[in-house]
Motif scaffolding. Structure first.
Motif, short mmCIF file in Angstrom:
data_model
loop_
_atom_site.label_atom_id
_atom_site.label_comp_id
_atom_site.label_asym_id
_atom_site.label_seq_id
_atom_site.Cartn_x
_atom_site.Cartn_y
_atom_site.Cartn_z
N GLY A 45 86.69 31.63 64.48
CA GLY A 45 87.47 30.68 65.81
C GLY A 45 86.40 29.56 66.06
O GLY A 45 86.65 29.32 66.81
N ALA A 46 84.95 29.52 65.19
CA ALA A 46 84.39 28.67 65.66
C ALA A 46 84.14 28.24 63.81
O ALA A 46 84.01 27.97 63.55
N ALA A 47 84.45 26.11 64.12
CA ALA A 47 83.50 25.18 63.07
C ALA A 47 81.67 25.41 62.53
O ALA A 47 81.06 26.33 63.82
N PRO A 48 81.31 26.06 61.29
CA PRO A 48 80.20 26.38 60.57
C PRO A 48 79.56 25.46 61.16
O PRO A 48 79.74 23.71 61.16
N VAL A 49 78.02 25.80 61.42
CA VAL A 49 77.48 24.60 61.52
C VAL A 49 76.49 24.87 60.35
O VAL A 49 75.57 26.39 59.77
N ALA A 50 75.60 23.51 59.46
CA ALA A 50 74.90 23.93 58.00
C ALA A 50 73.38 23.54 58.47
O ALA A 50 73.40 22.93 59.62
N GLY A 51 73.04 24.56 57.64
CA GLY A 51 71.40 23.72 57.29
C GLY A 51 71.15 24.01 56.25
O GLY A 51 71.69 23.86 55.36
N MET A 52 69.81 23.75 55.72
CA MET A 52 69.09 23.70 54.63
C MET A 52 67.41 24.34 54.68
O MET A 52 66.91 24.47 55.49
N PHE A 53 66.67 24.48 53.76
CA PHE A 53 65.10 25.19 53.80
C PHE A 53 65.44 25.21 52.49
O PHE A 53 65.81 25.17 51.03
N ARG A 54 63.61 25.36 52.50
CA ARG A 54 62.79 25.75 51.49
C ARG A 54 61.88 26.89 50.84
O ARG A 54 61.22 26.03 52.20
N THR A 55 61.79 27.64 50.23
CA THR A 55 61.13 28.91 50.88
C THR A 55 59.72 28.64 49.68
O THR A 55 59.94 27.75 49.38
N GLY A 56 58.83 29.03 50.29
CA GLY A 56 57.60 28.11 49.90
C GLY A 56 57.76 28.81 48.21
O GLY A 56 57.85 30.16 47.61
N PRO A 57 56.58 28.44 48.10
CA PRO A 57 56.34 28.34 46.69
C PRO A 57 55.21 29.87 46.43
O PRO A 57 54.92 30.44 47.13
N GLN A 58 54.81 30.86 45.48
CA GLN A 58 54.49 31.91 45.01
C GLN A 58 53.11 31.50 45.01
O GLN A 58 52.30 31.28 44.64
N GLY A 59 52.34 32.56 45.26
CA GLY A 59 50.76 33.31 45.77
C GLY A 59 50.45 31.52 46.82
O GLY A 59 50.87 30.82 47.91
N ARG A 60 49.83 30.92 46.33
CA ARG A 60 48.82 29.50 46.75
C ARG A 60 48.62 28.87 44.82
O ARG A 60 47.76 28.07 45.28
N SER A 61 49.98 28.92 44.99
CA SER A 61 50.62 28.18 42.83
C SER A 61 50.27 26.86 43.61
O SER A 61 50.18 26.46 42.44
#
Length: 181
Positions: free
Chosen positions: A118-134
């Protein structure tokens, strides 16, 4: 600040087509509160774990997160866990929702929508971190910086400067450069 909001009732008439039996329709969930205060938090492993949390002004039906990759739509749907508490300063009931995401791909751009029936969605984005300390990894981190004005009995922490913190964090120039080794 969240405030309690009631749900609106909608009358839906029976639909009658000449010669056909009456059909009973279910009303839409009109007036359902929209997700607010959406925020993302990395898990123990920023390369593969994220939690997305939000609040609503009242209890909602089927809170969930739709997850996908940029340009590919929202293919996965993750149910959110709801929690309710009473704000100690205002005495208001607060509804929060949390979707935990696991097994994400490292260094990957994701898009999401938080939504409830019953409500409009709220959009967003993110980026995951790199593997280890690459490679380097930038993120913004801050805690509860109080509120810009007194609320309720005015007993909680408040400062006019609190109103500038979130907008300042959205400015690219405010990002702290990574530590050089």
């Amino acid at each position: 600040m969240l405030s309690t909001a009631g749900l609106a009732a909608v009358a839906v008439p029976l639909v009658r087509v000449k010669g056909a039996p009456a059909l009973i329709r279910q009303p839409d969930a009109v007036g359902a509160p929209r997700p607010q205060q959406v925020h993302v938090q990395f898990g123990a492993n920023a390369a593969s774990q994220v939690a997305v949390s939000w609040a609503a002004a009242a209890a909602v039906s089927r809170p969930r997160l739709r997850l996908g990759r940029d340009g590919r739509g929202h293919g996965d749907e993750i149910p959110a866990e709801g929690r309710i508490y009473t704000d100690a300063l205002t005495g208001e009931t607060v509804w929060t929702y949390h979707a935990s995401l696991h097994d994400l791909q490292p260094d990957t751009h994701y898009v999401y929508e938080v939504v409830n029936d019953g409500a409009a969605p709220v959009a967003g984005m993110f980026r995951t971190g790199p593997q280890g300390r690459s490679r380097g990894f930038r993120f913004t981190s801050f805690g509860d910086q109080a509120i810009p004005a007194p609320v309720g009995l005015g007993l909680g922490p408040n400062t006019p400067n609190a109103g500038f913190i979130v907008p300042a964090g959205r400015e690219p120039r405010s990002a702290i450069p990574p530590v050089q080794r």
